[in-house]
Design an enzyme around this catalytic site. Structure first.
Site, PDB file in Angstrom:
ATOM      1  N   HIS A 167     -39.126  60.277  59.776  1.00 58.40           N
ATOM      2  CA  HIS A 167     -37.714  60.637  59.958  1.00 58.40           C
ATOM      3  C   HIS A 167     -36.968  60.512  58.629  1.00 58.40           C
ATOM      4  CE1 HIS A 167     -39.198  59.104  63.858  1.00 58.40           C
ATOM      5  NE2 HIS A 167     -38.468  60.078  64.369  1.00 58.40           N
ATOM      6  N   HIS A 210     -32.012  54.052  59.040  1.00 58.46           N
ATOM      7  CA  HIS A 210     -30.944  54.867  59.638  1.00 58.46           C
ATOM      8  C   HIS A 210     -29.627  54.082  59.719  1.00 58.46           C
ATOM      9  CE1 HIS A 210     -33.817  57.983  60.587  1.00 58.46           C
ATOM     10  NE2 HIS A 210     -34.488  57.218  61.439  1.00 58.46           N
ATOM     11  N   ASP A 248     -41.439  57.497  55.937  1.00 55.90           N
ATOM     12  CA  ASP A 248     -41.271  57.576  57.391  1.00 55.90           C
ATOM     13  C   ASP A 248     -41.134  59.050  57.798  1.00 55.90           C
ATOM     14  OD1 ASP A 248     -40.246  55.534  59.765  1.00 55.90           O
ATOM     15  OD2 ASP A 248     -39.411  57.553  59.973  1.00 55.90           O
ATOM     16  N   ASP A 282     -45.204  56.616  61.279  1.00 57.83           N
ATOM     17  CA  ASP A 282     -45.103  57.604  62.364  1.00 57.83           C
ATOM     18  C   ASP A 282     -45.497  59.007  61.919  1.00 57.83           C
ATOM     19  OD1 ASP A 282     -42.901  57.531  60.731  1.00 57.83           O
ATOM     20  OD2 ASP A 282     -41.410  57.444  62.336  1.00 57.83           O
TER      21      ASP A 282
END
Lengths: 509, 354
Positions: free
Chosen positions: B166, B127, B164, B253
């Site tokens: 996200h 990110h 991931d 995750d």
């Protein structure tokens, strides 16, 4: 007074130690009632015994000669990698059940197989964090001899712990036989002082802890001679050479203590125990000589002492390098192989060359060589000529009983793994022998200083359980971490995980 | 076959806030599991301790102003880049070490020292944009390492698969116009999860058009859905792109126990994902594969098992017994990935054959 006993394959040596060596005794290992006779001789000059410390090559010899029983290795691997990585037994049984990294039992034990061997090892993953499943499995099995993983030692490493536990299980019978004979002889001699054994890392451990983990004694022999030669010669850095009847042990001393290596094994056995760095040359004073020279085999004593075959001891006697023993018998034995003087010279040359090679095979930073064993005085001058790199070759007083001296100067040291999980409210202290599992205040948070203090205290206490007297100041914490446990967004306690040990040591006499 | 396992104790130093989900136990619990399993002493694993990159390496990706800002906040010992991304005294040096870990992992594989590598580092980086960051990230460690690999090793094409949960908004922005790094993300749809981006019509721009692949998945998507994406999107694109190196941003995750996401992948599902990466790398780039831990917050849940599973897969170990303990109940069937896959194919039909 401290009694040190070095039970080698050829001779049993004993010393009584106070400020210095007060008395010594030596008996052939194959003599009837050797321990009793040894103790009788020594105790005639000793009033009071504070402790008895023993080194033995019995476990090593049984391992090298593959005289150990077959084992059944019961594993409780839980989830993770294949249990085959821990298949250390002659038979391997995988039981159901799981302990996780926090020490929580996440699946109950399921064990319905019957071991086909009377010697059984039981190892569960994460058993040092929670021994419950191992204890349940050990209870459920009908076996003569059982070793459990959490008693093998602290730290993580399931496959290595399984190997070590198997090594402890299969060496238990031979060790117990040796140990009970010695214990009976001590009782007969009226000695009720605590008994310790020297581990391969040159620290000692209580009889009880070694009975649970006899594979600790795999390098007991070279550890004792190395520690003894350090004590007797007060060297800081040296190569130590202990010439025995069957073998010659070469060890390395750095900063006044034997240098150590990891993961000592022998024969089929593998362990995660440390041991002294050691080279074991299969030549000794009693090695049989035939037409081709040294055989690597011991038949019995040298001919000069009534034995059946010619040996390096006989060769040294014929050349006048020693004065003990029957010279005529030595000469007779050597004459079967040719001119006795010529044979003797060849034999001594070969013997000194073999010892020189062994002594030169260790990476060394020292140029001092310390020689021990019954033939030390005779062989040291020859080694001095042969060892080009050595600046001095030393034979200290009492070098002939250096192993027994090493035992007498040893200290107790055990590696511990202290794991505190206040979210679970539990602390485990794993070392050699029984694991301590104790409730602690739930939710308590530790700062680092407090946590280190607990680790030092628990390690000192574990050392005391193993027969030692370490203070917290003498504990070295080798790894440490602590952090808060967060569950559902709340801090619910702390985890402290550390490895530590009381510093091992010897002393200069 | 050896895997470099890149790890440093100093990866435990940086912390956001006392109860932040991105905290050091993500690594400590996994390292406990790896130690207990004997992975760290296994002959097919080489544990490697990385060094920090020089500050100048960060400039390959990040602006001078942003680097100075991060250093300043770190020197101050406190601050925040966003509501969930906190700076401590250790942050800047930890970021340099995290980037150093990825650099080391990539170089070892490109130099042939190890067949593959896995980086167990934190803080993460996907990110992080050139001039800002959020989502627990500070510097884009992967981008730093890949840029360095391109310049120092002359690597032509790199396939970066970020799995991931996200969307990899920072990574996407850095390589958005660049065909030399094909970026692919599988993630929980931005409609239901931070950072809210990552739709399948974000396909790259300029020279990079067609080289950014987003596969947003419905909440609860499980092993079957992910297998479908691997089979129908990842593998065909990988074969056609023919990269010199595959890089996996391994966010753990997607596991069903993760407390801040809502997907349904199991530990065995993770093994399958890494097995697919290993097999594809063997097919298209002589096995050159680097993976780096990204997210994964099931600290008290599945994280040690998913991490074990992907590392064991890389090392070619038997993974059949890798699963969650029975105290965690895996979800029943999740939603199909049919729609997501169809939309990806529709958006990228001009660039790739499916």
């Amino acid at each position: 007074m401290i009694i040190g006993v070095d039970a080698g394959g050829t001779n049993f040596d004993a010393v009584a130690l106070e400020d210095g060596v007060e008395a010594t005794a030596k008996k052939p290992a194959d003599e009837d009632g050797a321990f009793g006779n040894l103790l009788d001789e020594l105790l005639a000059e000793v009033d009071e015994v504070d402790r008895v410390v023993v080194s033995t090559t019995r476990v090593l010899n049984a391992a090298v000669q593959e005289r150990l029983p077959d084992s059944t290795n019961v594993l409780v691997p839980g989830v993770g990698l294949s249990p085959e990585l821990a298949y250390a037994g002659d038979e391997n049984i995988v039981a159901g059940g799981c302990v996780d990294h926090r020490g929580r039992v996440t699946e109950p034990l399921e064990l319905d197989a019957d071991p086909s061997n009377p010697v059984v090892a039981v190892t569960a993953k994460f058993s040092t964090r929670n021994p419950t499943l191992e204890l349940e499995a050990a209870d459920a099995l009908d076996a003569d001899t059982v070793a459990v993983g959490h008693e093998s030692g602290g730290g993580l490493g399931f496959p290595a712990r399984a190997e070590t536990t198997v090594a402890n299980a299969v060496t238990k019978p031979v060790f117990e036989e040796f140990e009970s004979t010695l214990y009976a002889a001590l009782a007969d001699a009226g000695v009720d002082a605590p008994v310790y054994y020297l581990k391969g890392d040159a620290a000692m451990l209580s009889r009880r802890a070694v009975c649970a983990t006899p594979a600790h004694t795999l390098r007991s022999g070279p550890a004792s001679s190395s520690l003894g030669l350090v004590a007797l010669s007060s060297v800081s850095d040296a190569i130590c050479v202990d010439i025995g009847g069957t073998t010659t042990d070469v060890t390395l001393v750095e900063d006044g203590f034997p240098a150590l290596t990891e993961s000592v094994g022998a024969g089929k056995l593998c362990t995660f125990y440390d041991g002294v760095v050691s080279v074991d040359a299969t030549v000794g004073g009693d090695t049989r000589v035939d037409d081709d020279g040294l055989t690597g085999v011991r038949d019995g004593s040298a001919a000069a002492f009534g034995g059946p075959s010619p040996t390096p001891t006989d060769a040294l006697r014929v050349l006048g390098e020693t004065t003990e023993g029957d010279e005529d018998a030595a000469r007779d034995a050597l004459s079967k192989l040719g001119d006795p003087d010529e044979v003797a010279r060849d034999v001594v040359d070969e013997f000194v060359t073999a010892v020189t090679e062994a002594a030169g095979s260790l990476e060394r930073r020292a140029e001092t060589v310390v020689v021990g064993g019954a033939l030390a005085d005779a062989v040291a001058p020859l080694l001095d000529d042969s060892l080009g790199w050595a600046s001095e070759v030393v034979v200290p007083d009492n070098a002939d009983v250096c192993g027994a001296v090493g035992c007498a100067v040893a200290r107790v040291s055990v590696k511990t793994n202290v794991h505190i999980d206040t979210a679970r409210g539990e602390m485990t202290v794993a070392s050699a022998g029984e694991e301590k599992v104790e409730e602690v205040e739930q939710g308590r948070r530790y700062d680092e200083d407090d946590a280190r203090e607990v680790v030092a205290r628990e390690t000192a206490e574990a050392t005391r359980r193993a027969g030692g007297d370490a203070t917290t100041d003498e504990v070295e914490i080798t790894s440490f971490r602590s952090f808060d446990v967060v569950e559902d967004g709340r801090v619910v306690g702390s985890i402290v995980d550390a490895e530590a040990q009381a510093e091992p040591g010897g002393r200069y006499l | 076959m050896t895997v470099a396992l890149v790890y440093h104790e100093d990866y435990l130093l940086h912390e956001h806030t006392p109860t932040h989900p991105e905290r050091r136990e993500r690594l400590t619990y996994t390292m406990d599991q790896l130690r207990e399993e004997g992975v760290l002493k296994h002959p097919s694993v080489e544990v490697v301790e990385p060094e920090r990159v020089d500050e100048s390496e960060m400039s390959r990706v990040h602006t001078r102003e942003y680097i100075e800002k991060l250093k300043h906040l770190s020197d101050e010992g406190e601050g925040a880049l966003s509501a969930d991304t906190h700076v401590s005294e250790h942050t800047w040096r930890s970021a340099l070490l995290a980037a150093g870990g990825v650099v080391e992992a990539v170089e070892r594989v490109l130099d042939g020292e190890n067949d593959s590598s896995f980086v167990m580092s934190r803080p993460g980086g996907h990110h992080a944009f050139a001039d800002s960051a959020h989502g627990f990230c500070f510097t884009n460690n992967t981008a730093v390492a890949l840029r360095k690999a391109q310049e120092d090793h002359g690597v032509d094409r790199i396939l970066l698969w970020d799995w991931d949960a996200h969307h990899f908004d920072g990574t996407q922005s850095i390589f958005y116009d660049d065909p030399s790094v094909l970026t692919m993300s599988t993630h929980q749809t931005g409609r239901t999860l931070f950072p809210g981006t990552g739709y399948s019509d974000e396909i790259g721009e300029g020279d990079g058009e067609g080289y950014n692949v987003n596969v947003p998945l419905m909440p609860k998507t499980g092993d079957d859905g992910y297998r479908q994406v691997v089979r129908e999107v990842f593998e065909p694109i990988a074969r056609q792109y023919d990269p010199d190196l595959i890089f996996v941003e391994a966010g753990q995750d997607n596991h069903f126990t993760d407390p801040i996401t809502d997907l349904g992948v199991t530990a065995q599902g993770y093994v399958d994902l890494m097995d697919a990466a290993v097999e594809t790398a063997a097919e298209v780039c002589d096995g050159r594969l680097v993976a780096s831990l990204a997210g994964g917050y099931g600290i008290e849940g599945g994280l040690p098992y998913t991490n074990l599973g992907v590392i064991a897969s890389l090392a070619g170990m038997d993974t059949s017994n890798v699963r969650e303990p029975a105290t965690y109940e895996p979800p029943s069937d999740g939603p199909s990935a049919d729609r997501a896959v169809a939309k990806v194919k529709e958006n990228l039909d001009d660039y790739w054959e499916f």
